[in-house]
Enzyme design. Structure first.
Site, PDB file in Angstrom:
ATOM      1  N   ASP A  44      18.977  78.523  78.752  1.00 40.96           N
ATOM      2  CA  ASP A  44      19.976  79.102  77.858  1.00 40.96           C
ATOM      3  C   ASP A  44      20.488  80.418  78.432  1.00 40.96           C
ATOM      4  O   ASP A  44      19.835  81.454  78.318  1.00 40.96           O
ATOM      5  CB  ASP A  44      19.364  79.329  76.472  1.00 40.96           C
ATOM      6  CG  ASP A  44      20.394  79.876  75.485  1.00 40.96           C
ATOM      7  OD1 ASP A  44      21.603  79.791  75.786  1.00 40.96           O
ATOM      8  OD2 ASP A  44      19.978  80.376  74.426  1.00 40.96           O
ATOM      9  N   ARG A  65      21.277  75.163  67.008  1.00 40.64           N
ATOM     10  CA  ARG A  65      21.602  74.545  65.717  1.00 40.64           C
ATOM     11  C   ARG A  65      22.679  73.466  65.861  1.00 40.64           C
ATOM     12  O   ARG A  65      22.740  72.538  65.053  1.00 40.64           O
ATOM     13  CB  ARG A  65      22.036  75.622  64.735  1.00 40.64           C
ATOM     14  CG  ARG A  65      23.281  76.384  65.137  1.00 40.64           C
ATOM     15  CD  ARG A  65      23.412  77.715  64.431  1.00 40.64           C
ATOM     16  NE  ARG A  65      22.400  78.665  64.884  1.00 40.64           N
ATOM     17  CZ  ARG A  65      22.302  79.918  64.415  1.00 40.64           C
ATOM     18  NH1 ARG A  65      23.150  80.355  63.495  1.00 40.64           N
ATOM     19  NH2 ARG A  65      21.364  80.722  64.858  1.00 40.64           N
ATOM     20  N   ASP A  95      26.007  81.470  72.041  1.00 36.36           N
ATOM     21  CA  ASP A  95      24.565  81.659  72.212  1.00 36.36           C
ATOM     22  C   ASP A  95      23.787  81.190  70.988  1.00 36.36           C
ATOM     23  O   ASP A  95      22.567  81.296  70.952  1.00 36.36           O
ATOM     24  CB  ASP A  95      24.255  83.134  72.495  1.00 36.36           C
ATOM     25  CG  ASP A  95      22.853  83.340  73.034  1.00 36.36           C
ATOM     26  OD1 ASP A  95      22.266  82.364  73.534  1.00 36.36           O
ATOM     27  OD2 ASP A  95      22.331  84.469  72.956  1.00 36.36           O
ATOM     28  N   LYS A 147      23.938  86.199  77.862  1.00 37.49           N
ATOM     29  CA  LYS A 147      22.835  87.097  77.567  1.00 37.49           C
ATOM     30  C   LYS A 147      22.758  88.203  78.615  1.00 37.49           C
ATOM     31  O   LYS A 147      23.333  88.096  79.699  1.00 37.49           O
ATOM     32  CB  LYS A 147      21.507  86.316  77.570  1.00 37.49           C
ATOM     33  CG  LYS A 147      21.374  85.267  76.481  1.00 37.49           C
ATOM     34  CD  LYS A 147      20.043  84.543  76.610  1.00 37.49           C
ATOM     35  CE  LYS A 147      19.892  83.461  75.556  1.00 37.49           C
ATOM     36  NZ  LYS A 147      19.720  84.011  74.191  1.00 37.49           N
ATOM     37  N   ASP A 191      13.373  77.747  76.175  1.00 32.98           N
ATOM     38  CA  ASP A 191      14.194  77.371  75.030  1.00 32.98           C
ATOM     39  C   ASP A 191      14.136  75.877  74.724  1.00 32.98           C
ATOM     40  O   ASP A 191      14.845  75.406  73.848  1.00 32.98           O
ATOM     41  CB  ASP A 191      15.646  77.800  75.255  1.00 32.98           C
ATOM     42  CG  ASP A 191      16.339  78.181  73.964  1.00 32.98           C
ATOM     43  OD1 ASP A 191      15.645  78.455  72.971  1.00 32.98           O
ATOM     44  OD2 ASP A 191      17.588  78.191  73.931  1.00 32.98           O
ATOM     45  N   LYS A 202      14.606  70.570  69.817  1.00 36.42           N
ATOM     46  CA  LYS A 202      15.633  71.281  70.584  1.00 36.42           C
ATOM     47  C   LYS A 202      15.172  71.383  72.038  1.00 36.42           C
ATOM     48  O   LYS A 202      14.139  71.986  72.327  1.00 36.42           O
ATOM     49  CB  LYS A 202      15.853  72.680  70.007  1.00 36.42           C
ATOM     50  CG  LYS A 202      16.754  73.577  70.854  1.00 36.42           C
ATOM     51  CD  LYS A 202      16.751  75.010  70.338  1.00 36.42           C
ATOM     52  CE  LYS A 202      17.466  75.955  71.303  1.00 36.42           C
ATOM     53  NZ  LYS A 202      17.378  77.368  70.868  1.00 36.42           N
TER      54      LYS A 202
END
Length: 617
Positions: A385, A466, A462, A392, A403, A380
């Site tokens: 992010d 995945r 967020d 956030k 991230d 990933k």
């Protein structure tokens, strides 16, 4: 005071200590007085440096110091860094200005008792009572280990110039650990070596690995002590014309320090096995690469820059090929996860695919004879992010440059495995995107189609990691018939820290055998990990959607959330794939004290069977 040192070198005290004519009390007094003189000298020396530095910017004029009529402040990039060397080199003993001795408390005691080996180890003979006292002050049962340092005098022979006081440090590790930790407490090795090593000069780090422990994991731990990325600046007050003295001072500020690492066996002998030393060096390089990428800010490490980094690493290596799918091409070919996560950013999302084909002349080790299948690594790589439109908080967003820790970890491990010419084909897939905010950002309630063909209703922008990983595992399991194991790595969930903590990654595997294999690799490499609940039939209901095949975030965050996130990725594996799958969530161990740790490099090297990494010959 300097002359006193010349008159009373350490050998004279050593002779006094062994003489029957000198009472022990006088010997102790001599050692104490000498230590006091040494401390006073260092204090004077340090104070003198500060005084000289404070007045170094004053202008010399006709032999007098006066304040400059004007000055300009010049800000420069602080480029100093620490170089690490692992090749055995006896000359380092004479060049070193400091020495760090690392090992388990009991093993160090055995080594210190071998007083005849002091000269071969250190290049000089420190007083045995000094080393014994330093060692006795440490606790062999302390969980974090401990260190003790002292300055010792290195005597010179003949007309040679006097050497400055030598810093000698002993770092003692816990004698025994529990079953879920590396026997050498490699986290403690990193912290102790970092704390004992001066910022300048040549440091000789000697690690007592005994006869049991692999050099590769220890090399990675030492490499982690010296991160590469630094954007600090130094401000020098400079007068309006060139001053030769100040220019030289500026050059000295950028002097690179050197750390030379020597490995010792149980007898205190230097380990010279080239394969094992090469593995330690490659692991350290991989860890430092991963740390540098994680530490780099997103304005500099864009998806474009990350891809360029990959190309530059292997541009001269014929065993590695690189392909990319970028921007709108992702959309056209059906990679809806990566494309939609990154479409709102300035730099386009991309899937970077690297393949390593080992040379024909590499030797296949015994443990690879039975399983020669290709391993696919998936990382990933969210370079930043924001949370997307599900933004956030200010506090929660800081640090989200980390991230992409999963991508940096598998890239560092891949690079090290290539350097070591691992006798196994390895594929690497990096899912690079920035989860940015803009008019094109994916929205909550949008429905996207991943490469697996399954539709996903976005209920949390967020939960983007995945989505990109789902595309990659679908690609691998659909198109790469030679792959027998897929390992995806990601800073995926905050729930991982609740599940397995800050030191252990959480793993999810589709077979119990792979689960045990991953835990064993973690213990061997020092990249610790621990299993999560594996029960997809019980947990997939958390993603139920009325209008799509699934949602991308769970309904109940208190229901094994970390396992659920892994099962979401697993659900996009091609149904015809019969191989193994391991998911590694390393949100906790991926960073420490606002720095990347290089987690994943060692785990990858252990799982792919890199030569000499975690085994001893």
């Amino acid at each position: 005071v300097t002359r006193l040192f010349a008159l009373y070198p350490s050998q004279s005290i050593a002779r006094s200590a062994t003489s029957n004519q000198t009472p022990p009390l006088l010997v102790n007094m001599a050692v104490t007085i000498r230590s006091m003189i040494m401390a006073i000298t260092m204090a004077i020396f340090t104070a003198r440096i500060h005084v000289i530095t404070g007045f170094s910017t004053a202008l010399r004029h006709q032999g007098k110091r006066i304040n400059p009529p004007f000055s300009t402040t010049v800000t420069r990039l602080f480029a100093a860094k620490t170089n690490i060397s692992f090749t055995p080199n006896p000359e380092i003993r004479d060049k070193a200005t400091s020495t760090v001795l690392v090992g388990r408390h009991a093993a160090l005691k055995s080594l210190i008792d071998q007083t005849d080996s002091y000269v071969s180890l250190f290049g000089f003979r420190p007083h045995p009572e000094v080393l014994s006292s330093m060692h006795s002050a440490l606790d062999g049962n302390a969980a974090a280990g401990g260190s003790s340092s002292s300055y010792v005098i290195v005597p010179t022979v003949g007309p040679a110039a006097p050497r400055p006081p030598h810093k000698l440090s002993i770092c003692a590790l816990k004698n025994s650990v529990t079953r879920n930790n590396h026997p050498l407490s490699l986290h403690a090795v990193t912290d102790l070596v970092r704390g004992a090593t001066p910022s300048k000069g040549v440091t000789h780090v000697m690690v007592l690995v005994e006869d049991y422990f692999g050099l590769g994991p220890v090399g990675a731990a030492v490499g982690r002590s010296f991160p590469l990325f630094n954007r600090k600046t130094t401000k020098k007050s400079r007068v309006g014309y060139a001053d030769k003295e100040s220019d030289n001072e500026a050059e000295n500020e950028d002097d690179e320090s050197l750390v030379h690492v020597t490995f010792l066996n149980s007898e205190g002998k230097v380990i010279k096995n080239q394969l094992e030393i090469a593995a330690a060096e490659a692991a350290a390089d991989g860890v430092r690469l991963a740390c540098r990428l994680v530490d780099t800010h997103p304005e500099e490490l864009t998806t474009t820059a990350f891809a360029e980094e990959c190309r530059s690493l292997f541009e001269n290596d014929d065993t590695v090929t690189i392909e990319e799918i970028v921007g709108d091409e992702l959309k056209e070919k059906g990679y809806g996860g990566i494309y939609n996560v990154g479409k709102g950013a300035t730099h386009a999302p991309r899937l970077v695919m690297l393949t390593y084909n080992p040379p024909e002349d590499v030797m296949v080790t015994d443990d690879l004879e039975e399983d020669k299948s290709t391993i696919a690594l998936v990382g990933k790589g969210i370079v930043y992010d924001t949370g997307g439109l599900a933004i956030k908080s200010r506090v929660g967003m800081c640090g989200m440059k980390h991230d992409m820790g999963g991508a940096s970890g598998v890239l560092g491990g891949f690079m090290a495995a290539v350097k070591l010419r691992t006798p196994r084909k390895i594929r690497l897939f990096l899912c690079l995107a920035e989860n940015a905010i803009g008019p094109n950002s994916v929205r909550n309630d949008d429905i996207i189609t991943l490469y697996s063909g399954k539709t996903v209703e976005i209920n949390n922008s967020d939960a983007e990691g995945r989505l990109v990983l789902g595309d990659a595992v679908a690609h691998v399991t659909k198109h790469c018939d030679d792959v027998g194991l897929v390992l995806d790595m990601a800073t995926l969930t905050g729930a991982q820290l609740v599940s397995t903590g800050k030191m252990h990654a959480a793993i999810l595997a589709n077979t119990e055998e792979l689960e045990q294999r991953a835990v064993k690799a973690g213990l061997a490499s020092g990249d610790l990990c621990y299993p999560l609940l594996y029960a997809p039939e019980l947990l997939k209901k958390e993603f139920n959607s009325k209008v799509a095949d699934m949602k991308n975030s769970v309904k109940d965050r208190s229901n094994a959330q970390c396992s659920c996130a892994g099962h979401f990725i697993e659900s996009h594996i091609d149904e015809n794939y019969q191989g193994g799958w391991i998911h590694v969530d390393m949100a906790g161990p991926g960073s420490k004290a606002e720095r990347g740790t290089g987690y994943g490099v060692g785990l990858v090297l252990s799982l792919v069977g890199a030569p000499g990494f975690d085994t001893r010959q």
